[in-house]
Design a protein around this motif. Structure first.
Motif, PDB file in Angstrom:
ATOM      1  N   LEU A  54      78.094  19.656 -29.651  1.00 23.02           N
ATOM      2  CA  LEU A  54      78.033  20.050 -27.850  1.00 23.02           C
ATOM      3  C   LEU A  54      77.909  21.270 -28.000  1.00 23.02           C
ATOM      4  CD1 LEU A  54      80.626  17.532 -26.532  1.00 23.02           C
ATOM      5  CD2 LEU A  54      78.072  17.299 -26.567  1.00 23.02           C
ATOM      6  N   GLU A  55      78.472  22.174 -28.649  1.00 19.42           N
ATOM      7  CA  GLU A  55      78.252  23.589 -28.714  1.00 19.42           C
ATOM      8  C   GLU A  55      76.945  24.098 -28.992  1.00 19.42           C
ATOM      9  OE1 GLU A  55      79.643  27.322 -31.181  1.00 19.42           O
ATOM     10  OE2 GLU A  55      81.003  25.883 -31.208  1.00 19.42           O
ATOM     11  N   LEU A  56      76.561  23.614 -30.037  1.00 16.87           N
ATOM     12  CA  LEU A  56      75.117  24.035 -30.458  1.00 16.87           C
ATOM     13  C   LEU A  56      74.015  23.480 -29.659  1.00 16.87           C
ATOM     14  CD1 LEU A  56      75.492  23.500 -34.366  1.00 16.87           C
ATOM     15  CD2 LEU A  56      75.282  25.464 -33.283  1.00 16.87           C
ATOM     16  N   LEU A  57      74.329  22.380 -28.983  1.00 17.13           N
ATOM     17  CA  LEU A  57      73.310  21.930 -28.125  1.00 17.13           C
ATOM     18  C   LEU A  57      73.298  22.562 -26.670  1.00 17.13           C
ATOM     19  CD1 LEU A  57      71.078  19.719 -27.264  1.00 17.13           C
ATOM     20  CD2 LEU A  57      72.916  17.967 -26.794  1.00 17.13           C
ATOM     21  N   GLY A  58      74.609  23.028 -26.133  1.00 11.14           N
ATOM     22  CA  GLY A  58      74.556  23.517 -24.954  1.00 11.14           C
ATOM     23  C   GLY A  58      74.276  25.101 -24.929  1.00 11.14           C
ATOM     24  N   ALA A  59      74.594  25.701 -26.070  1.00 15.46           N
ATOM     25  CA  ALA A  59      74.136  27.180 -26.254  1.00 15.46           C
ATOM     26  C   ALA A  59      72.940  27.713 -26.472  1.00 15.46           C
ATOM     27  CB  ALA A  59      75.599  27.900 -26.809  1.00 15.46           C
ATOM     28  N   HIS A  60      72.389  26.630 -27.248  1.00 14.96           N
ATOM     29  CA  HIS A  60      71.166  27.087 -27.865  1.00 14.96           C
ATOM     30  C   HIS A  60      70.016  25.899 -27.660  1.00 14.96           C
ATOM     31  CE1 HIS A  60      73.129  30.264 -30.308  1.00 14.96           C
ATOM     32  NE2 HIS A  60      74.200  29.437 -30.364  1.00 14.96           N
ATOM     33  N   HIS A  61      69.054  26.414 -28.427  1.00 19.42           N
ATOM     34  CA  HIS A  61      67.616  25.506 -27.804  1.00 19.42           C
ATOM     35  C   HIS A  61      67.140  24.743 -29.428  1.00 19.42           C
ATOM     36  CE1 HIS A  61      68.041  27.189 -23.790  1.00 19.42           C
ATOM     37  NE2 HIS A  61      68.099  28.520 -24.866  1.00 19.42           N
ATOM     38  N   PRO A  62      67.910  23.659 -29.569  1.00 19.72           N
ATOM     39  CA  PRO A  62      67.082  23.007 -30.726  1.00 19.72           C
ATOM     40  C   PRO A  62      65.640  22.256 -30.417  1.00 19.72           C
ATOM     41  CG  PRO A  62      68.543  21.333 -29.562  1.00 19.72           C
ATOM     42  CD  PRO A  62      68.917  22.817 -29.181  1.00 19.72           C
ATOM     43  N   ALA A  63      64.831  22.364 -31.253  1.00 18.00           N
ATOM     44  CA  ALA A  63      63.639  21.626 -31.044  1.00 18.00           C
ATOM     45  C   ALA A  63      63.574  20.436 -31.019  1.00 18.00           C
ATOM     46  CB  ALA A  63      62.488  22.100 -32.384  1.00 18.00           C
ATOM     47  N   VAL A  64      64.444  19.681 -31.958  1.00 16.41           N
ATOM     48  CA  VAL A  64      64.650  18.197 -32.045  1.00 16.41           C
ATOM     49  C   VAL A  64      66.109  17.872 -32.101  1.00 16.41           C
ATOM     50  CG1 VAL A  64      64.060  16.120 -33.160  1.00 16.41           C
ATOM     51  CG2 VAL A  64      62.462  17.945 -33.009  1.00 16.41           C
ATOM     52  N   VAL A  65      66.476  17.167 -31.570  1.00 16.17           N
ATOM     53  CA  VAL A  65      68.187  16.263 -31.730  1.00 16.17           C
ATOM     54  C   VAL A  65      67.621  14.915 -32.230  1.00 16.17           C
ATOM     55  CG1 VAL A  65      70.050  15.471 -30.862  1.00 16.17           C
ATOM     56  CG2 VAL A  65      68.966  17.584 -29.926  1.00 16.17           C
ATOM     57  N   ARG A  66      68.395  14.628 -33.581  1.00 12.83           N
ATOM     58  CA  ARG A  66      68.036  13.490 -34.168  1.00 12.83           C
ATOM     59  C   ARG A  66      69.174  12.670 -34.619  1.00 12.83           C
ATOM     60  NH1 ARG A  66      68.208   9.540 -37.949  1.00 12.83           N
ATOM     61  NH2 ARG A  66      70.246  10.699 -38.526  1.00 12.83           N
ATOM     62  N   GLY A  67      69.446  11.462 -34.029  1.00  3.76           N
ATOM     63  CA  GLY A  67      70.593  10.916 -34.539  1.00  3.76           C
ATOM     64  C   GLY A  67      70.370   9.253 -34.180  1.00  3.76           C
ATOM     65  N   ASN A  68      71.435   8.502 -34.616  1.00  4.23           N
ATOM     66  CA  ASN A  68      71.464   7.148 -34.307  1.00  4.23           C
ATOM     67  C   ASN A  68      71.711   6.759 -32.811  1.00  4.23           C
ATOM     68  OD1 ASN A  68      74.171   6.705 -34.328  1.00  4.23           O
ATOM     69  ND2 ASN A  68      74.280   6.570 -36.518  1.00  4.23           N
ATOM     70  N   GLY A  69      71.793   5.536 -32.555  1.00  2.00           N
ATOM     71  CA  GLY A  69      72.279   5.367 -30.969  1.00  2.00           C
ATOM     72  C   GLY A  69      73.322   5.854 -30.654  1.00  2.00           C
ATOM     73  N   SER A  70      74.356   5.554 -31.560  1.00  6.37           N
ATOM     74  CA  SER A  70      75.703   5.958 -30.880  1.00  6.37           C
ATOM     75  C   SER A  70      76.074   7.499 -30.919  1.00  6.37           C
ATOM     76  CB  SER A  70      76.645   5.451 -31.857  1.00  6.37           C
ATOM     77  OG  SER A  70      76.876   3.951 -31.817  1.00  6.37           O
ATOM     78  N   GLU A  71      75.160   8.137 -31.634  1.00 10.19           N
ATOM     79  CA  GLU A  71      75.391   9.683 -31.941  1.00 10.19           C
ATOM     80  C   GLU A  71      74.759  10.008 -30.583  1.00 10.19           C
ATOM     81  OE1 GLU A  71      75.639   9.920 -36.606  1.00 10.19           O
ATOM     82  OE2 GLU A  71      73.367  10.113 -35.589  1.00 10.19           O
ATOM     83  N   ILE A  72      73.641   9.673 -30.043  1.00  7.15           N
ATOM     84  CA  ILE A  72      72.769  10.007 -28.985  1.00  7.15           C
ATOM     85  C   ILE A  72      73.747   9.796 -27.783  1.00  7.15           C
ATOM     86  CG2 ILE A  72      70.693   9.899 -27.454  1.00  7.15           C
ATOM     87  CD1 ILE A  72      70.569  11.716 -30.429  1.00  7.15           C
ATOM     88  N   LEU A  73      74.305   8.730 -27.700  1.00  7.33           N
ATOM     89  CA  LEU A  73      75.092   8.305 -26.668  1.00  7.33           C
ATOM     90  C   LEU A  73      76.169   9.257 -26.420  1.00  7.33           C
ATOM     91  CD1 LEU A  73      74.831   4.315 -26.705  1.00  7.33           C
ATOM     92  CD2 LEU A  73      74.078   5.659 -24.735  1.00  7.33           C
ATOM     93  N   ALA A  74      76.906   9.575 -27.503  1.00  6.59           N
ATOM     94  CA  ALA A  74      77.885  10.414 -27.479  1.00  6.59           C
ATOM     95  C   ALA A  74      77.628  11.795 -26.836  1.00  6.59           C
ATOM     96  CB  ALA A  74      78.682  10.538 -28.881  1.00  6.59           C
ATOM     97  N   LEU A  75      76.417  12.299 -27.314  1.00  8.84           N
ATOM     98  CA  LEU A  75      76.102  13.537 -26.945  1.00  8.84           C
ATOM     99  C   LEU A  75      76.018  13.511 -25.359  1.00  8.84           C
ATOM    100  CD1 LEU A  75      73.758  14.989 -29.597  1.00  8.84           C
ATOM    101  CD2 LEU A  75      75.984  15.468 -29.263  1.00  8.84           C
ATOM    102  N   ALA A  76      75.581  12.358 -24.866  1.00 10.29           N
ATOM    103  CA  ALA A  76      75.275  12.101 -23.510  1.00 10.29           C
ATOM    104  C   ALA A  76      76.600  11.859 -22.710  1.00 10.29           C
ATOM    105  CB  ALA A  76      74.183  11.304 -23.359  1.00 10.29           C
ATOM    106  N   GLY A  77      77.895  11.850 -23.396  1.00 13.23           N
ATOM    107  CA  GLY A  77      79.041  11.669 -22.738  1.00 13.23           C
ATOM    108  C   GLY A  77      79.549  10.336 -22.951  1.00 13.23           C
ATOM    109  N   GLY A  78      78.991   9.617 -23.755  1.00 13.10           N
ATOM    110  CA  GLY A  78      79.543   8.109 -24.187  1.00 13.10           C
ATOM    111  C   GLY A  78      80.293   8.278 -25.538  1.00 13.10           C
ATOM    112  N   GLN A  79      80.744   7.156 -25.941  1.00 12.76           N
ATOM    113  CA  GLN A  79      81.458   6.903 -27.125  1.00 12.76           C
ATOM    114  C   GLN A  79      80.821   6.766 -28.590  1.00 12.76           C
ATOM    115  OE1 GLN A  79      83.929   3.445 -26.587  1.00 12.76           O
ATOM    116  NE2 GLN A  79      85.636   4.536 -25.581  1.00 12.76           N
ATOM    117  N   GLY A  80      81.253   7.326 -29.581  1.00 13.65           N
ATOM    118  CA  GLY A  80      80.547   7.410 -30.810  1.00 13.65           C
ATOM    119  C   GLY A  80      80.574   6.212 -31.295  1.00 13.65           C
ATOM    120  N   GLY A  81      79.972   5.906 -32.657  1.00 12.86           N
ATOM    121  CA  GLY A  81      80.112   4.621 -33.499  1.00 12.86           C
ATOM    122  C   GLY A  81      81.267   4.572 -34.346  1.00 12.86           C
ATOM    123  N   LYS A  82      80.910   3.577 -35.487  1.00 13.61           N
ATOM    124  CA  LYS A  82      81.967   3.371 -36.314  1.00 13.61           C
ATOM    125  C   LYS A  82      81.799   4.576 -37.515  1.00 13.61           C
ATOM    126  CE  LYS A  82      83.573  -0.319 -39.520  1.00 13.61           C
ATOM    127  NZ  LYS A  82      82.826  -1.639 -39.827  1.00 13.61           N
TER     128      LYS A  82
END
Length: 272
Positions: A118-146
């Protein structure tokens, strides 16, 4: 309400041109990645036609990022020093205008690595964020996966991916049975791939590295993420036909990454 993203954004010829550019330029890709997958990631980059550099120490990361074509920041096994190196690499990349990819492995499942993502995403500007469904939902404020495994399908994370892409002006790529890739305005869905990809350690991490490689040669982050996804998943389709299980599949996947031509990529691509 914000408009839904458009589906008619990329054509097969663009994927072929991107792979041709990758092979022509052989981009140098700095990978700050996890100890489990470093070897496989480097081999995947080499097989695809790139030059990998696994420079992940805090003294060299910033300077090396500045001379790279693309940078991968993968949070699979973070340590204090590598976290500092990741911050330094991001500074170096952004200072030199080098695209970088954030792979927030297991975001939402463990607090410390989630805070770094969240620090790297919030303070900087990645060209791409790549993850599975749970990881992307977690970055958006949801829960992570297993742990590192997703409990959410890629299509369940599309709305979160679109929101993140629009908020952070980046591309968000969600890996799954049908990969979902968006810049907040356009959405690309790729239906290639094989279940054996989930039985090989490092396939997703290698995908992030390939995205960094394509980002360094295309100038279009959406095309970069989509072309990398297409290359890996189309190669997986071919590898599955000649393998007998995860071990032979991993070897065959490297062979397919090396052998796949731009024309074959365009012909075998399945846009959903």
């Amino acid at each position: 309400m914000s408009p839904s993203p458009s589906f008619d954004s990329l054509q097969p010829r663009q994927f072929a041109d991107a792979l041709h550019a990758l092979r022509e330029r052989a981009p140098l890709v700095q990978c700050l990645t996890n100890i489990v997958v470093a070897n496989f990631t480097a081999n995947a980059l080499l097989a695809a036609g790139c030059a990998p550099a696994m420079v992940d120490n805090a003294r060299e990361a910033e300077g090396f990022a500045a001379i790279s074509a693309g940078v991968l920041v993968n949070l699979g096994t973070p340590y204090e020093e590598t976290a500092q190196a990741m911050r330094a690499a991001v500074r170096g990349a952004e200072g030199a205008g080098v695209p970088w990819v954030l792979d927030p492995v297991a975001a939402g499942a463990v607090p410390w690595r989630t805070s770094i993502a969240l620090e790297l995403l919030g303070a900087h500007h990645p060209a791409v964020v790549r993850g599975n469904g749970s990881e992307i939902l977690a970055l958006a404020g949801g829960q992570g996966g297993k742990g590192v495994e997703s409990t959410a399908a890629a299509d369940q994370a599309v709305d979160a991916a679109v929101m993140l892409a629009r908020t952070h002006a980046c591309v968000v790529a969600v890996s799954g049975a049908v990969d979902q890739i968006t810049d907040g305005q356009r959405l690309v869905r790729i239906a290639n791939g094989h279940p054996l990809l989930t039985r090989v350690t490092g396939a997703g991490c290698a995908l992030g590295a390939l995205m960094a490689a394509f980002a360094g040669v295309t100038g279009d982050a959406l095309l970069a993420a989509a072309a990398a996804t297409a290359l890996l998943t189309v190669a997986a389709d071919g590898a599955a036909q000649s393998s007998h299980g995860p071990g032979s599949f991993a070897v065959a996947l490297l062979d397919e990454l090396h052998a796949l031509t731009p024309e074959a990529l365009a012909a075998r691509l399945k846009l959903a």
